[in-house]
Write a protein that holds these residues in place. Structure first.
Motif, PDB file in Angstrom:
ATOM      1  N   LYS A   1       0.835  -1.219   0.000  1.00 34.11           N
ATOM      2  CA  LYS A   1       0.000   0.000   0.000  1.00 34.11           C
ATOM      3  C   LYS A   1       0.866   1.265   0.000  1.00 34.11           C
ATOM      4  N   THR A   2       1.829   1.323   0.950  1.00 29.92           N
ATOM      5  CA  THR A   2       2.694   2.510   1.012  1.00 29.92           C
ATOM      6  C   THR A   2       3.560   2.605  -0.245  1.00 29.92           C
ATOM      7  N   THR A   3       4.020   1.469  -0.732  1.00 32.81           N
ATOM      8  CA  THR A   3       4.814   1.471  -1.974  1.00 32.81           C
ATOM      9  C   THR A   3       3.982   2.055  -3.112  1.00 32.81           C
TER      10      THR A   3
ATOM     11  N   TYR B   1       2.252  11.193   5.281  1.00 31.53           N
ATOM     12  CA  TYR B   1       3.051   9.982   5.476  1.00 31.53           C
ATOM     13  C   TYR B   1       2.544   9.164   6.654  1.00 31.53           C
ATOM     14  N   GLN B   2       3.015   7.893   6.703  1.00 33.39           N
ATOM     15  CA  GLN B   2       2.618   6.997   7.794  1.00 33.39           C
ATOM     16  C   GLN B   2       3.134   7.539   9.134  1.00 33.39           C
ATOM     17  N   LYS B   3       4.270   8.302   9.078  1.00 29.50           N
ATOM     18  CA  LYS B   3       4.793   8.955  10.291  1.00 29.50           C
ATOM     19  C   LYS B   3       4.827  10.450  10.040  1.00 29.50           C
TER      20      LYS B   3
ATOM     21  N   LEU C   1      -3.500   9.902   1.722  1.00 19.95           N
ATOM     22  CA  LEU C   1      -3.279   9.861   3.172  1.00 19.95           C
ATOM     23  C   LEU C   1      -2.868   8.452   3.580  1.00 19.95           C
ATOM     24  N   ASP C   2      -1.664   8.344   4.151  1.00 15.90           N
ATOM     25  CA  ASP C   2      -1.176   7.021   4.557  1.00 15.90           C
ATOM     26  C   ASP C   2      -1.396   6.819   6.053  1.00 15.90           C
ATOM     27  N   GLU C   3      -2.365   6.007   6.381  1.00 15.25           N
ATOM     28  CA  GLU C   3      -2.710   5.661   7.766  1.00 15.25           C
ATOM     29  C   GLU C   3      -2.816   6.874   8.690  1.00 15.25           C
ATOM     30  N   PRO C   4      -3.766   7.761   8.410  1.00 11.89           N
ATOM     31  CA  PRO C   4      -3.876   8.956   9.253  1.00 11.89           C
ATOM     32  C   PRO C   4      -4.149   8.650  10.722  1.00 11.89           C
TER      33      PRO C   4
END
Ligand code: ATP
Ligand code: MG
Length: 262
Positions: A50-52, A92-94, A180-183
């Motif tokens: 997913k992030t990739t 980002y995830q972070k 949005l990556d894992e808000p």
């Protein structure tokens, strides 16, 4: 193969996208399309790619093969700042905030970049430009009911507030499509519910792709859901269709979750 007329109507159109790391197919001939204004959730087990996928869409990683178009324009060979200029923004995830700066300063930096068409953060600017930049930043925060947080140092905000500010910085660039990556990663139940209400208030014409493991967010927000599994699209459909999909239940959701959100 989707014909050109259909492709041009899409906010995002991906065809046969592949990305390998060390001989492993992390994205494997993946194809998907997102309609303008749609809220699309991307779900799937850890390591599904997913992030990739977001990194390749935003241009931070180069695809090995395939096509990505934004509003009908091919962007696969463009660097990330050119994709940003075409209306793409991401979180980002972070968190990636400047912790020792105030909310207002963080926002002013983003706005400076938005107004700088060369995409160069550190280019010399006339000091006369700064009051205008700060005025714009202040009125943006006001419009999001965050004026009282303007001068608070980001490090002093709660984790949930920091996540929301990070996402708002993406919105301040006035994107047409936001990734949005894992808000809600690492958030409490109360913070997650606050985030859901916050995201529900986003402009309706802004296309949003959201990677999430929290099913309250996924089923509360998404118009459609794409399920990734080993770099491929395992299933795609409305929340009702995904909930009822036996393959998705088997590899990711489990029957308990499917029934809870039925
Ligand atoms: N730069 C890299 N080099 C090598 N392998 C990588 C790299 N980035 C990701 N991977 C691998 O690609 C796979 C997919 O990772 P990715 O981060 O896209 O998964 P994800 O679906 O976002 O997972 P999660 O839900 O845990 O965030 C994983 O096996 C990961 O180890
Ligand atoms: Mg991820």
């Amino acid at each position: 193969m989707i014909e050109n007329g259909t492709k041009n109507k899409k906010a995002l159109h991906i065809e046969d996208l592949s990305k390998n790391f060390g001989g492993l197919n992390i994205l494997d001939q993946l194809s998907m399309s997102v309609t303008p204004g749609e809220r699309r959730a991307i779900i799937g087990p850890n390591g599904a790619g997913k992030t990739t996928l977001f990194n390749v869409i935003s241009g931070e990683l180069k695809a090995c093969k395939g096509s990505i178009s934004l509003f009908g324009e091919e962007v696969i060979d463009m660097p990330n700042h050119q994709r940003a200029r075409r209306g793409l923004a991401r979180s980002y995830q972070k968190n990636n905030l400047f912790l020792n700066l105030s909310v207002l300063d963080n926002l002013a930096l983003v706005l400076q970049r938005k107004h700088n068409h060369e995409g160069n953060w550190f280019k010399h600017r006339s000091p006369k430009a700064f009051p205008l930049l700060y005025k714009e930043a202040e009125s943006f925060l006001e419009s999001w009911n965050l004026a009282k947080k303007s001068h608070v140092k980001v490090a002093e905000l709660s984790y949930g507030e920091q996540r929301e500010i990070e996402i708002l910085l993406g919105v301040a660039a006035d994107p047409k499509i936001l990734l949005l990556d894992e808000p809600t990663a690492g958030m409490s139940v109360a913070e997650t519910q606050h985030m859901l209400r916050f995201l529900e208030n986003f402009p309706v014409d802004m296309t949003m792709l959201i990677i999430e493991h929290d099913m309250e967010i996924v089923f509360g927000l998404a118009d459609r859901i794409t399920v990734l599994y080993y770099g491929k699209v395992l299933a795609e459909g409305t929340p009702e269709e995904i909930r009822a999909d036996s393959r998705v239940r088997e590899v990711y959701l489990g029957s308990e979750v499917s029934e809870k959100y039925a």
